[in-house]
Enzyme design. Structure first.
Site, mmCIF file in Angstrom:
data_model
loop_
_atom_site.group_PDB
_atom_site.id
_atom_site.type_symbol
_atom_site.label_atom_id
_atom_site.label_comp_id
_atom_site.label_asym_id
_atom_site.label_seq_id
_atom_site.Cartn_x
_atom_site.Cartn_y
_atom_site.Cartn_z
ATOM 1 N N GLU A 88 0.816 -1.206 0.000
ATOM 2 C CA GLU A 88 0.000 0.000 0.000
ATOM 3 C C GLU A 88 0.859 1.269 0.000
ATOM 4 O OE1 GLU A 88 -4.335 0.554 1.109
ATOM 5 O OE2 GLU A 88 -3.112 -0.742 -0.123
ATOM 6 N N ASP A 89 1.852 1.281 0.865
ATOM 7 C CA ASP A 89 2.554 2.538 1.144
ATOM 8 C C ASP A 89 3.933 2.667 0.510
ATOM 9 O OD1 ASP A 89 0.374 2.973 2.704
ATOM 10 O OD2 ASP A 89 1.372 2.582 4.617
#
Ligand code: MN
Length: 303
Positions: A88-89
């Site tokens: 995600e990051d």
């Protein structure tokens, strides 16, 4: 990938040492070394990222893995917990995770990332929809849900770094979706902590007032609890029963719920302690109940 680097905070380092020490109690050395690799990998992927609280980002996946380690979960789950936010990051792809840590771990991380997306898209949608999707994912691999619950628990524990509006929103979602799932899975401690933290963040004033009120009533609570426990054990022993007795203070949220649902004031709530007596069969249960009624008077309508 880059060489193993030293963690960028001593807090995170000691957190990691603590975790790996704990895990060595039930995992094999090769499992621990895979987890260490995952830790270094995650740390370098998240390097330069910080939590709202100012801590290096790695402190979060580390805390999530610790929560799951306390439940003695398997290495794949813990590895995925350490990596749960990298897709995600950061720029790490599913295939990279798969190459380094295996398909099972990659699938878990992917599953958690997908749940995060559902959450993100459906804020305005019905909560039930969200709930159903969670359950669907759950059917595929329950470990995805366990990671998500631990993730939510750590986010709830560190919620004070957020703006009030965000705190309320997260707390409501936790109360309506995650706490009930934890309950359904039988994760009682996680369930209760999620509920208490949600209550605190949704109604900070009521939480404070109730904390004060229960403190006032309980006085020196440990002593009272112990006294009652001793009396119950003695009484059951004399009745010839072999039992397990445990006692606890009721959660603030369950006291609050009772006040709201039954329209009671705090002074009308009697059961701020709960006791559990485990007996071997049904007849013993009635003998125990009889013995306890001779020890403490039952209140009509309350049993
Ligand atoms: Mn997370």
């Amino acid at each position: 990938m880059r060489a193993k680097s030293l963690p960028d905070s001593s807090a995170a380092t000691s957190g990691a040492e603590f975790l790996f020490h704990e895990l060595s109690g039930y995992l094999k050395p090769e499992d621990i070394s895979q987890l260490q690799n995952a830790y270094f990998f995650s740390q370098s992927a998240h390097s330069g990222q910080y939590r709202k609280s100012g801590e290096p980002y790695i402190s979060h996946p580390l805390a999530v893995a610790s929560i799951l380690g306390k439940l003695h979960l398997d290495t794949q789950t813990l590895t995925a917990a350490l990596l749960h936010d990298v897709m995600e990051d950061t720029h790490v792809s599913k295939s990279e995770i798969s190459n380094r840590f295996g398909t099972a771990v990659a699938d878990l991380v992917d599953g958690v990332s997908k749940l995060d997306k559902i959450e993100f898209q459906t804020h305005a949608d019905a909560q039930a929809e969200n709930f159903r999707k969670m359950l669907l994912a759950m059917a595929r691999d329950v470990r995805v849900i366990l990671i998500k619950l631990a993730d939510r628990l750590h986010n709830m524990r560190t919620l004070e770094a957020m703006r009030p509006e965000k705190r309320r929103r997260t707390a409501r979602e936790t109360m309506e979706i995650y706490a009930p799932i934890a309950n359904r899975l039988g994760l009682n401690n996680i369930y209760q902590e999620l509920q208490e933290l949600s209550f605190l963040n949704l109604f900070p004033t009521r939480y404070r007032v109730l904390t004060k009120a229960t403190k006032g009533v309980r006085g020196n609570r440990r002593e009272v609890l112990k006294k009652i426990l001793d009396a119950i054990r003695k009484c059951l022993y004399e009745a010839g029963l072999n039992t397990k007795v445990s006692g606890r203070e009721k959660q603030l949220y369950s006291i609050y719920k009772k006040m709201v649902e039954k329209h009671l004031t705090f002074s009308e709530i009697f059961d701020i302690y709960g006791f559990r007596v485990v007996v071997k069969d049904i007849p013993s249960c009635y003998i125990a109940l009889g013995a306890l009624h001779s020890l403490y008077n039952p209140i009509p309508g309350k049993v």
